[in-house]
Design a protein around this motif. Structure first.
Motif, PDB file in Angstrom:
ATOM      1  N   ALA A  14      -3.382  -0.355  -0.741  1.00 19.50           N
ATOM      2  CA  ALA A  14      -2.102  -1.046  -0.908  1.00 19.50           C
ATOM      3  C   ALA A  14      -0.994  -0.058  -1.244  1.00 19.50           C
ATOM      4  O   ALA A  14       0.118  -0.129  -0.705  1.00 19.50           O
ATOM      5  CB  ALA A  14      -2.220  -2.105  -2.000  1.00 19.50           C
ATOM      6  N   ALA A  15      -1.283   0.888  -2.142  1.00 19.56           N
ATOM      7  CA  ALA A  15      -0.284   1.891  -2.520  1.00 19.56           C
ATOM      8  C   ALA A  15       0.133   2.719  -1.316  1.00 19.56           C
ATOM      9  O   ALA A  15       1.318   2.984  -1.097  1.00 19.56           O
ATOM     10  CB  ALA A  15      -0.839   2.784  -3.626  1.00 19.56           C
ATOM     11  N   ALA A  16      -0.851   3.122  -0.498  1.00 19.31           N
ATOM     12  CA  ALA A  16      -0.542   3.918   0.692  1.00 19.31           C
ATOM     13  C   ALA A  16       0.279   3.112   1.687  1.00 19.31           C
ATOM     14  O   ALA A  16       1.184   3.644   2.347  1.00 19.31           O
ATOM     15  CB  ALA A  16      -1.839   4.395   1.332  1.00 19.31           C
ATOM     16  N   LEU A  17       0.003   1.822   1.786  1.00 18.46           N
ATOM     17  CA  LEU A  17       0.703   0.972   2.758  1.00 18.46           C
ATOM     18  C   LEU A  17       2.172   0.798   2.393  1.00 18.46           C
ATOM     19  O   LEU A  17       3.049   0.889   3.257  1.00 18.46           O
ATOM     20  CB  LEU A  17       0.021  -0.398   2.826  1.00 18.46           C
ATOM     21  N   VAL A  18       2.467   0.569   1.119  1.00 22.11           N
ATOM     22  CA  VAL A  18       3.849   0.269   0.727  1.00 22.11           C
ATOM     23  C   VAL A  18       4.619   1.505   0.275  1.00 22.11           C
ATOM     24  O   VAL A  18       5.825   1.444   0.067  1.00 22.11           O
ATOM     25  CB  VAL A  18       3.878  -0.799  -0.387  1.00 22.11           C
ATOM     26  N   GLY A  19       3.920   2.639   0.111  1.00 26.09           N
ATOM     27  CA  GLY A  19       4.608   3.884  -0.225  1.00 26.09           C
ATOM     28  C   GLY A  19       4.902   4.066  -1.701  1.00 26.09           C
ATOM     29  O   GLY A  19       5.913   4.684  -2.058  1.00 26.09           O
ATOM     30  N   VAL A  20       4.064   3.549  -2.572  1.00 22.92           N
ATOM     31  CA  VAL A  20       4.192   3.799  -4.001  1.00 22.92           C
ATOM     32  C   VAL A  20       2.882   4.405  -4.492  1.00 22.92           C
ATOM     33  O   VAL A  20       1.899   4.458  -3.754  1.00 22.92           O
ATOM     34  CB  VAL A  20       4.523   2.512  -4.792  1.00 22.92           C
ATOM     35  N   SER A  21       2.881   4.838  -5.737  1.00 21.37           N
ATOM     36  CA  SER A  21       1.668   5.438  -6.272  1.00 21.37           C
ATOM     37  C   SER A  21       0.732   4.369  -6.826  1.00 21.37           C
ATOM     38  O   SER A  21       1.156   3.254  -7.161  1.00 21.37           O
ATOM     39  CB  SER A  21       2.024   6.426  -7.387  1.00 21.37           C
ATOM     40  N   SER A  48      -3.801  -9.384  -1.695  1.00 23.99           N
ATOM     41  CA  SER A  48      -3.723 -10.241  -0.508  1.00 23.99           C
ATOM     42  C   SER A  48      -2.414  -9.982   0.224  1.00 23.99           C
ATOM     43  O   SER A  48      -1.545  -9.232  -0.238  1.00 23.99           O
ATOM     44  CB  SER A  48      -3.791 -11.702  -0.930  1.00 23.99           C
ATOM     45  N   ALA A  49      -2.252 -10.661   1.368  1.00 25.50           N
ATOM     46  CA  ALA A  49      -1.009 -10.535   2.129  1.00 25.50           C
ATOM     47  C   ALA A  49       0.176 -11.001   1.302  1.00 25.50           C
ATOM     48  O   ALA A  49       1.262 -10.404   1.338  1.00 25.50           O
ATOM     49  CB  ALA A  49      -1.111 -11.323   3.432  1.00 25.50           C
ATOM     50  N   ASP A  50       0.006 -12.099   0.524  1.00 20.97           N
ATOM     51  CA  ASP A  50       1.095 -12.582  -0.331  1.00 20.97           C
ATOM     52  C   ASP A  50       1.428 -11.576  -1.431  1.00 20.97           C
ATOM     53  O   ASP A  50       2.598 -11.404  -1.798  1.00 20.97           O
ATOM     54  CB  ASP A  50       0.709 -13.922  -0.964  1.00 20.97           C
ATOM     55  N   ASP A  51       0.394 -10.916  -1.956  1.00 21.42           N
ATOM     56  CA  ASP A  51       0.627  -9.898  -2.980  1.00 21.42           C
ATOM     57  C   ASP A  51       1.468  -8.749  -2.413  1.00 21.42           C
ATOM     58  O   ASP A  51       2.410  -8.266  -3.061  1.00 21.42           O
ATOM     59  CB  ASP A  51      -0.701  -9.338  -3.498  1.00 21.42           C
ATOM     60  N   ILE A  52       1.133  -8.308  -1.209  1.00 18.67           N
ATOM     61  CA  ILE A  52       1.869  -7.203  -0.576  1.00 18.67           C
ATOM     62  C   ILE A  52       3.315  -7.629  -0.302  1.00 18.67           C
ATOM     63  O   ILE A  52       4.253  -6.837  -0.475  1.00 18.67           O
ATOM     64  CB  ILE A  52       1.174  -6.764   0.728  1.00 18.67           C
ATOM     65  N   ALA A  53       3.512  -8.896   0.104  1.00 19.24           N
ATOM     66  CA  ALA A  53       4.871  -9.390   0.332  1.00 19.24           C
ATOM     67  C   ALA A  53       5.674  -9.335  -0.964  1.00 19.24           C
ATOM     68  O   ALA A  53       6.862  -8.981  -0.974  1.00 19.24           O
ATOM     69  CB  ALA A  53       4.824 -10.813   0.879  1.00 19.24           C
ATOM     70  N   ARG A  54       5.030  -9.665  -2.091  1.00 20.86           N
ATOM     71  CA  ARG A  54       5.721  -9.598  -3.386  1.00 20.86           C
ATOM     72  C   ARG A  54       6.066  -8.157  -3.742  1.00 20.86           C
ATOM     73  O   ARG A  54       7.148  -7.875  -4.268  1.00 20.86           O
ATOM     74  CB  ARG A  54       4.847 -10.234  -4.471  1.00 20.86           C
ATOM     75  N   HIS A  56       6.781  -5.804  -1.691  1.00 20.24           N
ATOM     76  CA  HIS A  56       7.945  -5.434  -0.895  1.00 20.24           C
ATOM     77  C   HIS A  56       9.232  -6.018  -1.489  1.00 20.24           C
ATOM     78  O   HIS A  56      10.277  -5.360  -1.495  1.00 20.24           O
ATOM     79  CB  HIS A  56       7.775  -5.882   0.550  1.00 20.24           C
ATOM     80  N   ARG A  57       9.173  -7.237  -1.993  1.00 18.08           N
ATOM     81  CA  ARG A  57      10.352  -7.837  -2.610  1.00 18.08           C
ATOM     82  C   ARG A  57      10.741  -7.063  -3.867  1.00 18.08           C
ATOM     83  O   ARG A  57      11.925  -6.835  -4.136  1.00 18.08           O
ATOM     84  CB  ARG A  57      10.072  -9.300  -2.939  1.00 18.08           C
ATOM     85  N   VAL A  58       9.738  -6.649  -4.650  1.00 15.00           N
ATOM     86  CA  VAL A  58      10.022  -5.831  -5.833  1.00 15.00           C
ATOM     87  C   VAL A  58      10.708  -4.536  -5.435  1.00 15.00           C
ATOM     88  O   VAL A  58      11.692  -4.107  -6.055  1.00 15.00           O
ATOM     89  CB  VAL A  58       8.719  -5.533  -6.605  1.00 15.00           C
ATOM     90  N   LEU A  59      10.204  -3.921  -4.372  1.00 15.13           N
ATOM     91  CA  LEU A  59      10.788  -2.657  -3.929  1.00 15.13           C
ATOM     92  C   LEU A  59      12.248  -2.824  -3.516  1.00 15.13           C
ATOM     93  O   LEU A  59      13.089  -1.957  -3.804  1.00 15.13           O
ATOM     94  CB  LEU A  59       9.976  -2.086  -2.765  1.00 15.13           C
TER      95      LEU A  59
END
Length: 266
Positions: A14-21, A48-54, A56-59
């Motif tokens: 997940a970290a690698a996908l969204v670009g955070v540590s 989950s997919a919903d977690d990753i969407a959240r 992205h919103r945080v970012l």
């Protein structure tokens, strides 16, 4: 909830996908900002997919400058007006953009000063350095030495100098040239204490622009004699001064352990 290994994303993926540590995701989990929906049978966090969407919103909100606590409130409080927050943040961003543009213009002006090496107009240069000063000498010097560390040092120092500083340098140069000419006319022997003192004054004057070692000074003395432009300048002050200054520089360098014949620019 427990997921099979193939479902969802572990914290590392997940970290690698969204670009955070991974550390960031762990922190967001600890403060309740983004908690993974479940774990694998081995106990690893799974997003989950919903977690990753959240995430992205945080970012997005974090990029806009919102603190994490306020991001959590916006995301979790149904009564929070996200549009109002975004409108206010957009106004702040516009003000910030204006300040950044002004800073960029200031940096451009600094770069121009560093590139030119002189914070003086051509007219001011002639006024300070005399009617025989050619402003294009700066361009010629940049073409000749622009890639060296000494030119960078010169440009940085010159960019900080005021017209008053340049007038002081011009006065020191004129006084030194007069004393060099007098010593040359009097037949002062290169290597004598008087000639060595004059050579050191000349090296110190160059030190206004860049750190000039005795080896560098010897290289410059050689160049003064070999370059028709420099030779014409010094001999125009006093006939024979070019050769005398070269010999005085060589003798002074030799007295300090530098062989002028093999001196290198270092």
């Amino acid at each position: 909830m427990t997921y099979p290994e193939a479902d969802g994303l572990t914290v590392g993926r997940a970290a690698a996908l969204v670009g955070v540590s991974v550390k960031t995701l762990h922190h967001w989990d600890a403060v309740g900002l983004v908690r993974p929906s479940g774990h694998t049978p081995a106990g690893y966090r799974v997003y989950s997919a919903d977690d990753i969407a959240r995430v992205h919103r945080v970012l997005v909100y974090r990029e806009l400058g919102f603190p994490l606590a306020e991001i959590a409130r916006i995301l979790d409080d149904p009564s929070a007006d996200a549009r109002d927050h975004l409108r206010r943040q957009r106004a702040q961003l516009e003000r910030r953009a204006g300040r950044l543009q002004e800073m960029a213009r200031a940096v451009d002006r600094m770069l121009e000063a560093l590139d030119a090496g002189l914070r003086l107009t051509p007219e001011e240069q002639v006024e300070i350095f005399g009617a025989d000063w050619r402003p294009e000498r700066v361009d010629e010097a940049r073409d000749r030495w622009g890639g060296t560390a000494q030119w960078t040092q010169y440009a940085e120092r010159a960019a900080r100098m005021t017209p008053g500083d340049w007038k002081d340098v011009a006065a020191r140069t004129e006084a030194l040239n007069a004393d060099l000419a007098a010593a040359c006319r009097a037949g002062t022997a290169p290597g004598s204490s008087e000639a060595n003192a004059l050579a050191e004054r000349h090296r110190a004057l160059l030190g206004t622009y860049f750190d000039c070692t005795h080896a560098m000074h010897a290289c410059l003395g050689r160049m003064f004699a070999d370059d028709p432009g420099f030779a014409a300048y010094f001999d125009g002050i006093e006939p024979g001064l070019t050769a005398w200054l070269r010999d005085a520089i060589f003798a002074n360098a030799g007295a300090r352990g530098v062989d002028p014949a093999t001196a290198a620019w270092e």
